[in-house]
Design an enzyme around this catalytic site. Sequence first.
Site, PDB file in Angstrom:
ATOM      1  N   HIS A   1       0.811  -1.216   0.000  1.00 27.80           N
ATOM      2  CA  HIS A   1       0.000   0.000   0.000  1.00 27.80           C
ATOM      3  C   HIS A   1       0.842   1.262   0.000  1.00 27.80           C
ATOM      4  CE1 HIS A   1      -3.690  -2.203   0.363  1.00 27.80           C
ATOM      5  NE2 HIS A   1      -3.357  -2.738   1.512  1.00 27.80           N
TER       6      HIS A   1
ATOM      7  N   GLU B   1      -5.751 -12.169   7.973  1.00 34.19           N
ATOM      8  CA  GLU B   1      -6.753 -11.232   8.478  1.00 34.19           C
ATOM      9  C   GLU B   1      -8.058 -11.315   7.690  1.00 34.19           C
ATOM     10  OE1 GLU B   1      -4.550  -7.616   8.228  1.00 34.19           O
ATOM     11  OE2 GLU B   1      -4.254  -7.783   6.062  1.00 34.19           O
TER      12      GLU B   1
ATOM     13  N   ASP C   1      -8.284  -4.297   7.993  1.00 32.99           N
ATOM     14  CA  ASP C   1      -8.720  -5.413   7.144  1.00 32.99           C
ATOM     15  C   ASP C   1      -9.440  -6.474   7.958  1.00 32.99           C
ATOM     16  OD1 ASP C   1      -8.017  -4.665   4.565  1.00 32.99           O
ATOM     17  OD2 ASP C   1      -5.955  -5.328   4.789  1.00 32.99           O
TER      18      ASP C   1
END
Length: 262
Positions: A48, A153, A179
């Site tokens: 990210h 996750e 998440d």
Amino acid sequence: MTLPVPSLPDLLPTGPARFLGWSMIADPMVAGFLARAGFDAVLLDQQHGTHDYKSCCAAITEVALAGKSTLVRVPVGDFAMVSRMLDAGAAGVVAPMINTVADAEAFAAAAKFPPVGQRSWGPDRAMWLSGLRNGADYLAGANDRALTIAMCETQAAIADLEAILAVPGIDGILVGPADLSIALSQGTVIDPLGSAVTAALSEIARKTRAAGKIPCAFAPSPARAREMVGMGYQLVSIEYDAMTIVNAFARVLCEADPSRAG
């Protein structure tokens, strides 16, 4: 720079909790600032954040100048980048979206040399940073030195967590609470501080420690980082560089002009 750079596995999991500086900004100086601020290690984010192979190589060197180790979070499914970052001198790799045993096996295969995995030979920078000039010496300890941290996750990963933890070559789990909240709510809410997320975080830490592996987590604030340490997490981030910079600029601006607060 003092070599060798401390081995991150030597700090975990028997010692006190360690704190991870999280670098989204692809500038090696920022990663170096995190290391010099006192974080025990720095994570370079390719998923990210704006880091790529070249920026990570530069940042690994900059962090090493501060005597600290580096982790790299690779993009989803980019197992080819795993061995490249380890060859470049990263102390370990974080792989997102490890949702199945097959995902975990592919990750471990890219990160570990035989007989555990299938990583190919080419660790020139890694040998230099480790202080091990002899290839045989590096090879003998490479699988123990290179941490493989799987991000678990999603609903699928949580359901299969114990089997993922049992995969040879998987050293730990890292959880991002945002998440996790999306997964637990079936995509209806982002609530990283909610009670459901807190309960799930505690259970993930418990299972990970029970398996003899390293529980790691992203914390959006210092207060949440302390809570995660209390849950048993052994490597915890505190915010990330861009977030901290924005908050700092906003704070000084509001101090100069209180009308801008809120």
